[in-house]
Scaffold this motif. Sequence first.
Motif, PDB file in Angstrom:
ATOM      1  N   THR A  80       0.803  -1.224   0.000  1.00  0.00           N
ATOM      2  CA  THR A  80       0.000   0.000   0.000  1.00  0.00           C
ATOM      3  C   THR A  80       0.834   1.271   0.000  1.00  0.00           C
ATOM      4  OG1 THR A  80      -0.152  -0.109   2.419  1.00  0.00           O
ATOM      5  CG2 THR A  80      -1.935  -1.125   1.156  1.00  0.00           C
ATOM      6  N   ARG A  81       2.156   1.144   0.130  1.00  0.00           N
ATOM      7  CA  ARG A  81       3.023   2.327   0.085  1.00  0.00           C
ATOM      8  C   ARG A  81       3.696   2.488  -1.269  1.00  0.00           C
ATOM      9  NH1 ARG A  81       7.379   1.605   4.079  1.00  0.00           N
ATOM     10  NH2 ARG A  81       7.208  -0.578   3.508  1.00  0.00           N
ATOM     11  N   THR A  82       3.454   1.577  -2.192  1.00  0.00           N
ATOM     12  CA  THR A  82       4.123   1.592  -3.490  1.00  0.00           C
ATOM     13  C   THR A  82       3.535   2.667  -4.395  1.00  0.00           C
ATOM     14  OG1 THR A  82       4.571  -0.778  -3.332  1.00  0.00           O
ATOM     15  CG2 THR A  82       4.703   0.222  -5.522  1.00  0.00           C
ATOM     16  N   ALA A  83       4.420   3.424  -5.042  1.00  0.00           N
ATOM     17  CA  ALA A  83       4.013   4.422  -6.039  1.00  0.00           C
ATOM     18  C   ALA A  83       4.380   3.901  -7.427  1.00  0.00           C
ATOM     19  CB  ALA A  83       4.694   5.755  -5.776  1.00  0.00           C
ATOM     20  N   VAL A  84       3.402   3.827  -8.310  1.00  0.00           N
ATOM     21  CA  VAL A  84       3.601   3.373  -9.691  1.00  0.00           C
ATOM     22  C   VAL A  84       3.500   4.587 -10.607  1.00  0.00           C
ATOM     23  CG1 VAL A  84       2.717   1.925 -11.555  1.00  0.00           C
ATOM     24  CG2 VAL A  84       2.687   1.084  -9.196  1.00  0.00           C
ATOM     25  N   CYS A  85       4.575   4.885 -11.320  1.00  0.00           N
ATOM     26  CA  CYS A  85       4.633   6.056 -12.199  1.00  0.00           C
ATOM     27  C   CYS A  85       4.885   5.585 -13.628  1.00  0.00           C
ATOM     28  CB  CYS A  85       5.730   7.017 -11.755  1.00  0.00           C
ATOM     29  SG  CYS A  85       5.570   7.584 -10.050  1.00  0.00           S
ATOM     30  N   VAL A  86       3.919   5.812 -14.493  1.00  0.00           N
ATOM     31  CA  VAL A  86       3.985   5.330 -15.877  1.00  0.00           C
ATOM     32  C   VAL A  86       4.339   6.507 -16.776  1.00  0.00           C
ATOM     33  CG1 VAL A  86       2.714   4.164 -17.719  1.00  0.00           C
ATOM     34  CG2 VAL A  86       2.261   3.581 -15.320  1.00  0.00           C
TER      35      VAL A  86
ATOM     36  N   LEU B 244      -4.046  -0.880 -11.680  1.00  0.00           N
ATOM     37  CA  LEU B 244      -5.269  -0.353 -11.081  1.00  0.00           C
ATOM     38  C   LEU B 244      -6.064  -1.411 -10.334  1.00  0.00           C
ATOM     39  CD1 LEU B 244      -6.340   2.091 -13.927  1.00  0.00           C
ATOM     40  CD2 LEU B 244      -5.419   2.693 -11.675  1.00  0.00           C
ATOM     41  N   THR B 245      -5.645  -2.672 -10.431  1.00  0.00           N
ATOM     42  CA  THR B 245      -6.284  -3.739  -9.647  1.00  0.00           C
ATOM     43  C   THR B 245      -5.495  -4.066  -8.380  1.00  0.00           C
ATOM     44  OG1 THR B 245      -5.123  -5.563 -10.764  1.00  0.00           O
ATOM     45  CG2 THR B 245      -7.171  -4.773 -11.766  1.00  0.00           C
ATOM     46  N   LEU B 246      -4.290  -3.524  -8.264  1.00  0.00           N
ATOM     47  CA  LEU B 246      -3.433  -3.840  -7.133  1.00  0.00           C
ATOM     48  C   LEU B 246      -3.637  -2.836  -5.997  1.00  0.00           C
ATOM     49  CD1 LEU B 246      -0.076  -4.586  -9.025  1.00  0.00           C
ATOM     50  CD2 LEU B 246      -1.735  -6.247  -8.153  1.00  0.00           C
ATOM     51  N   PRO B 247      -3.461  -3.263  -4.746  1.00  0.00           N
ATOM     52  CA  PRO B 247      -3.617  -2.342  -3.608  1.00  0.00           C
ATOM     53  C   PRO B 247      -2.381  -1.491  -3.367  1.00  0.00           C
ATOM     54  CG  PRO B 247      -3.109  -4.532  -2.805  1.00  0.00           C
ATOM     55  CD  PRO B 247      -3.230  -4.654  -4.307  1.00  0.00           C
ATOM     56  N   VAL B 248      -1.907  -0.819  -4.425  1.00  0.00           N
ATOM     57  CA  VAL B 248      -0.758   0.072  -4.294  1.00  0.00           C
ATOM     58  C   VAL B 248      -1.245   1.447  -3.861  1.00  0.00           C
ATOM     59  CG1 VAL B 248       0.624  -1.188  -5.977  1.00  0.00           C
ATOM     60  CG2 VAL B 248      -0.849   0.674  -6.744  1.00  0.00           C
ATOM     61  N   GLY B 249      -0.302   2.276  -3.390  1.00  0.00           N
ATOM     62  CA  GLY B 249      -0.687   3.564  -2.842  1.00  0.00           C
ATOM     63  C   GLY B 249      -0.993   4.628  -3.872  1.00  0.00           C
ATOM     64  N   TYR B 250      -0.344   4.548  -5.045  1.00  0.00           N
ATOM     65  CA  TYR B 250      -0.474   5.629  -6.029  1.00  0.00           C
ATOM     66  C   TYR B 250      -0.209   5.061  -7.410  1.00  0.00           C
ATOM     67  CZ  TYR B 250       0.811   9.883  -8.659  1.00  0.00           C
ATOM     68  OH  TYR B 250       0.902  10.879  -9.599  1.00  0.00           O
ATOM     69  N   VAL B 251      -1.044   5.460  -8.378  1.00  0.00           N
ATOM     70  CA  VAL B 251      -0.826   5.114  -9.783  1.00  0.00           C
ATOM     71  C   VAL B 251      -0.985   6.386 -10.598  1.00  0.00           C
ATOM     72  CG1 VAL B 251      -1.532   3.711 -11.755  1.00  0.00           C
ATOM     73  CG2 VAL B 251      -1.778   2.797  -9.428  1.00  0.00           C
ATOM     74  N   GLY B 252       0.078   6.773 -11.316  1.00  0.00           N
ATOM     75  CA  GLY B 252       0.016   7.961 -12.149  1.00  0.00           C
ATOM     76  C   GLY B 252       0.567   7.673 -13.535  1.00  0.00           C
ATOM     77  N   ALA B 253       0.063   8.377 -14.521  1.00  0.00           N
ATOM     78  CA  ALA B 253       0.508   8.163 -15.895  1.00  0.00           C
ATOM     79  C   ALA B 253       0.720   9.510 -16.579  1.00  0.00           C
ATOM     80  CB  ALA B 253      -0.500   7.335 -16.677  1.00  0.00           C
ATOM     81  N   MET B 254       1.855   9.635 -17.279  1.00  0.00           N
ATOM     82  CA  MET B 254       2.223  10.875 -17.946  1.00  0.00           C
ATOM     83  C   MET B 254       1.553  10.977 -19.313  1.00  0.00           C
ATOM     84  SD  MET B 254       6.075  12.267 -18.725  1.00  0.00           S
ATOM     85  CE  MET B 254       6.266  13.019 -17.114  1.00  0.00           C
ATOM     86  N   GLY B 255       1.296  12.208 -19.721  1.00  0.00           N
ATOM     87  CA  GLY B 255       0.730  12.442 -21.047  1.00  0.00           C
ATOM     88  C   GLY B 255      -0.096  13.705 -21.068  1.00  0.00           C
TER      89      GLY B 255
END
Length: 387
Positions: A272-278, A294-305
């Motif tokens: 839950t503390r993992t940050a995913v940056c795409v 987006l199905t994983l219980p990670v803390g943050y998901v962001g995508a550039m564009g």
Amino acid sequence: MLNITDTLRDWCHEGRPFALATVVDVRGSAPLPVGTALAVDAEGNAVGGVSGGCVEAAVYELARQVLADRAAPARVAFGYSDSDALAAGLTCGGEIGVLVQRVEPGAQPHVAAALDAVTAGRPSAVAHVVDGPGELVGRMLHIPAEGTHDGTLGVESEDRAVVAHARALLRAGRTASIEVGGGEAETENADDGTCPRKLTVLVHVHASRPRMLIFGAVDFAAALSRAGSFLGYRVTVCDARPVFATPARFPHADEVVTDWPHRYLAATDTDTRTAVCVLTHDAKFDIPLLCLALTLPVGYVGAMGSRRTHEHRVELLREAGVSQDQLARLHSPIGLDIGALTSEETAISITSEIIAHTNRGTGRPLSHGAGPIHLPAEPLPGLVTAQ
């Protein structure tokens, strides 16, 4: 107390008694969080702090007194004083509770063991009784992430409860206060058959570093990996193209991986503390990766564009079966609007959003708001944060 681990470890191994002053309660705005400590030895040497300077002198004198007199632990509160500008108080307007106690390293050898574990980088917690029966206040337990704990409160059911809560906080990577005891469910394990004692325990947590997973070996990733490392993340840069995914291009990353992003994410550990940056800007990488992230219980998901890229990406994600609730977790375009132009400024924009999201911040200028600057931490399931 883990803010001064190195010095406390040295003092413990030298057998040097010291007074430990710990922030055990925070109300409103305060300079330093719960768990922060100041320590003083018999020669008057001091390390650490409890208020960023506001009440250090008063706490220092109390610590010296408790240490010299071998007195029982003392708990004292400090708040803003508008009646006497010279009184010890917090000019920020908040209130803090400080527990001051004498520590005899020889009498609590598990404290040194805990400090050794933290110094070695092993995930560990120190459970510190800050309220309850007088003979227990100040007592500490060392609770490693795995294995047997060191120290005891004297009642097995209380030990079990504290260990369970401490390990939950270790998994969350968070220092917090908990309350244990006082419930009928645990009476069978009490020595005299009565309800166990109600205790407030401050759990100091030294957890493994949270992860920042950066997908896309681009220039922005180099700056972001540096910013993530500065913030204490264990940074991984992943890209399917070996010509770009090289350690030489990302010297601040802990690891650089050549693999398809979604395949790597499926195989690696997250929490839950993992940050995913795409940062890939390429649908053949982005879509399968985000469908999984987006199905994983990670803390943050962001995508550039750009906004146009974002709109097209959302259409593709919907076609791939991603639900609206899952899409609501996606931070895209990634980052806060700070007018970033360079890679370094973009990295600050992204990490600012991660910090704001993690700490439930608004991202607005502090000068545009009202009320407390620091919000209280949300309690974890099964935990009660002391008020």
